[in-house]
Design a protein around this motif. Sequence first.
Motif, mmCIF file in Angstrom:
data_model
loop_
_atom_site.group_PDB
_atom_site.id
_atom_site.type_symbol
_atom_site.label_atom_id
_atom_site.label_comp_id
_atom_site.label_asym_id
_atom_site.label_seq_id
_atom_site.Cartn_x
_atom_site.Cartn_y
_atom_site.Cartn_z
ATOM 1 N N ASP A 57 38.297 37.739 27.463
ATOM 2 C CA ASP A 57 37.911 37.130 28.736
ATOM 3 C C ASP A 57 36.722 36.206 28.520
ATOM 4 O OD1 ASP A 57 39.744 38.448 30.470
ATOM 5 O OD2 ASP A 57 38.497 40.253 30.424
ATOM 6 N N ASN A 59 41.816 34.339 32.912
ATOM 7 C CA ASN A 59 41.352 35.589 32.322
ATOM 8 C C ASN A 59 42.346 36.059 31.273
ATOM 9 O OD1 ASN A 59 43.352 37.529 33.635
ATOM 10 N ND2 ASN A 59 42.383 36.680 35.453
ATOM 11 N N HIS A 89 42.395 31.969 27.291
ATOM 12 C CA HIS A 89 42.846 31.404 28.560
ATOM 13 C C HIS A 89 42.112 30.101 28.874
ATOM 14 C CE1 HIS A 89 39.102 32.578 30.594
ATOM 15 N NE2 HIS A 89 39.181 33.746 29.980
ATOM 16 N N LYS A 125 32.546 35.007 33.032
ATOM 17 C CA LYS A 125 32.770 34.603 34.427
ATOM 18 C C LYS A 125 33.897 33.567 34.501
ATOM 19 C CE LYS A 125 27.991 35.636 35.747
ATOM 20 N NZ LYS A 125 28.309 36.975 36.272
ATOM 21 N N ARG A 126 34.947 33.843 33.702
ATOM 22 C CA ARG A 126 36.207 33.074 33.680
ATOM 23 C C ARG A 126 36.135 31.729 32.948
ATOM 24 N NH1 ARG A 126 40.496 34.695 36.960
ATOM 25 N NH2 ARG A 126 40.098 36.594 38.145
#
Length: 284
Positions: A79, A53, A48, A82-83
Amino acid sequence: MLLLAAFTNSLQAQLISDSIQIEGNYRTFHFNTPAQNLKRPSLVFVMHGSGGNGKGMMNAATRMDQQARTENTIVVYPDGYKRYWNECRKASPALANVENVNEQAFFDGMIKYFTKQYRVDPKQVFAVGTSGGGHMAYKLALTMPDRFRAITAIIANLPDITNLDCTPAGKPVPVMIINGTLDSVNPYNGGAVNLGGNVTMGEVRSTDRTLAYWAGLAGYQGQPQKESLPDVDPNDGKTIERYTYKQKGKPEVVLLKVIGGKHDYPNDVDVHQEALRFFKRQLQ
């Protein structure tokens, strides 16, 4: 009968979320239960963009995921920390970069996980990412070329040399780049990457310089072959030109130049399906 089929299909594509511990952090990833009777399947990571995410990324790659199920391939959506990813941009303010989380260990751990659980072929591992995820794909190719058969970076250019904090291995790999000429976030012609407000990720090279880096690493000289793709959606204001370096014994290097494209996906091709086709070509 229809209810049974729907129930069976839901079982075949059940979402699985799992994690592995990397240097004190539990790193998560998501995937649909693989199709039955896989034989040494390929593995594709889909990354991403900054702030996103893995589950959200699944919605963008639905067609590719469905196609992969018929082509002996497992698709995984990790993931970021923390994004965000700890990619190769020195100026990134993301905690992943500030804390220097070990992304190589994360991806190596996932490869081992799927090799053990589903007997994937460790020589058929690929990665495709969008925006910040595209930068993560570049990092994997730069620093782990022996683990990745090919990568695709979408709306992302390599960091400028002054903004690069990775140590490239210097080994060529097949690379496909998909960039829009009117992208104001990842400037096609290079320059500062601004995510809005005061959030800057430093400068990137131009798309031409990014293409030239991978082509030069693969040993190509001269100009790539040019091809205009069909304008499937004439109303989207975008057309696509494909530039290809391809020669026997050398890694394939490709640019899809989306003329009129912004920091988004074109309608004329499904970029993730295009990435899957590119990956499959590397196995022929």
